[in-house]
Design a protein around this motif. Structure first.
Motif, PDB file in Angstrom:
ATOM      1  N   ARG A  51       0.836  -1.213   0.000  1.00 17.10           N
ATOM      2  CA  ARG A  51       0.000   0.000   0.000  1.00 17.10           C
ATOM      3  C   ARG A  51       0.866   1.258   0.000  1.00 17.10           C
ATOM      4  O   ARG A  51       0.631   2.184  -0.784  1.00 17.10           O
ATOM      5  CB  ARG A  51      -0.894  -0.005   1.235  1.00 17.10           C
ATOM      6  CG  ARG A  51      -1.739   1.252   1.418  1.00 17.10           C
ATOM      7  CD  ARG A  51      -2.134   1.416   2.872  1.00 17.10           C
ATOM      8  NE  ARG A  51      -0.977   1.600   3.738  1.00 17.10           N
ATOM      9  CZ  ARG A  51      -0.899   1.129   4.990  1.00 17.10           C
ATOM     10  NH1 ARG A  51      -1.894   0.442   5.506  1.00 17.10           N
ATOM     11  NH2 ARG A  51       0.190   1.343   5.709  1.00 17.10           N
ATOM     12  N   LEU A  55       1.295   4.315  -2.720  1.00 17.29           N
ATOM     13  CA  LEU A  55       1.048   5.707  -2.350  1.00 17.29           C
ATOM     14  C   LEU A  55       2.273   6.591  -2.552  1.00 17.29           C
ATOM     15  O   LEU A  55       2.186   7.819  -2.442  1.00 17.29           O
ATOM     16  CB  LEU A  55       0.598   5.797  -0.885  1.00 17.29           C
ATOM     17  CG  LEU A  55      -0.809   5.286  -0.562  1.00 17.29           C
ATOM     18  CD1 LEU A  55      -1.043   5.285   0.941  1.00 17.29           C
ATOM     19  CD2 LEU A  55      -1.871   6.125  -1.261  1.00 17.29           C
ATOM     20  N   ALA A 111      -5.176   5.490   2.942  1.00 15.73           N
ATOM     21  CA  ALA A 111      -5.267   6.005   1.568  1.00 15.73           C
ATOM     22  C   ALA A 111      -6.127   7.265   1.507  1.00 15.73           C
ATOM     23  O   ALA A 111      -5.774   8.242   0.832  1.00 15.73           O
ATOM     24  CB  ALA A 111      -5.834   4.929   0.646  1.00 15.73           C
TER      25      ALA A 111
END
Length: 215
Positions: A51, A55, A111
């Motif tokens: 993740r 990002l 997120a």
């Protein structure tokens, strides 16, 4: 505790639960204590690393050494408290479900806090939830639950991540709401395991029959 503290607590619990599932699989595979620690660490922080790389930020689990504590604790807990391999599978699945439930929440919230749009945030939350388990099973050379149609693995994570993204967009998300969503995701995952819920095949039964007839 403020929201940031709760978020960290959820994240560390998710790392611990997933790490326990990795250590239990290491027991089943006959790995040594170091292999258990490494597999547990990969399972616990793998989804979050994926993740964070997407990002475009330095992985949080490496920036904050505290994230390395749950896998170490998990390896010790499994070493001392779970010597019976034949009883480990159900425990593995329970801890995996708990990690899945927490990570689909924390992954989505992370997120969203980076101003990612809700749909993409939900996808990243799902990746966070299933990434560690996928890496664990691949490294341990077992069939990933993600690709087993009789193992409803990604669907609960997608539902949880989608719910969090929706609540956030509507301005209704809170720590309590995130906890409720996590409980629901955990319950769906456990019920799916108990009743063998499944998803449709990639092709309809009619096309499957035609393919077998052609063979």
């Amino acid at each position: 505790m403020d929201s940031a503290t709760w978020s960290l607590a959820f994240d560390l619990l998710g790392v611990f639960f997933f790490a326990v599932s990795g250590c239990l699989l290491a027991v089943q595979k006959g790995f040594d204590i170091l292999g258990s620690l490494l597999l547990g660490s990969l399972t616990g922080i793998g989804g979050g690393v994926i993740r964070d790389l997407i990002l475009g930020r330095f992985p949080n689990s490496f920036a904050e050494p505290i994230y390395l504590a749950p896998p170490a604790l998990a390896a010790l807990v499994v070493y001392f408290l779970v010597p019976a391999v034949q009883k480990a599978r159900r425990t593995l699945l329970t801890f995996d479900a708990a990690g899945l439930a927490l990570f689909c929440i924390t992954g989505t919230v992370t997120a969203l806090s980076y101003k990612v749009n809700p749909v993409s945030a939900a996808l990243l939350g799902t990746v966070t939830a299933i990434g560690g388990g996928l890496l664990r099973d691949t490294v341990a050379n077992v069939r990933p639950g993600l690709f087993d149609r009789h193992d409803l693995y990604a669907v609960p994570a997608m539902l949880g991540a989608g719910a969090v993204a929706a609540l956030w967009t509507l301005g209704l998300y809170s720590t309590a709401a995130g906890f409720v969503v996590a409980v629901v995701v955990f319950a769906v995952r456990i019920l799916a395991l108990k009743f063998r819920w499944s998803v449709p095949l990639a092709a309809s039964s009619r096309h499957q029959a035609e393919r077998h007839a052609a063979d």
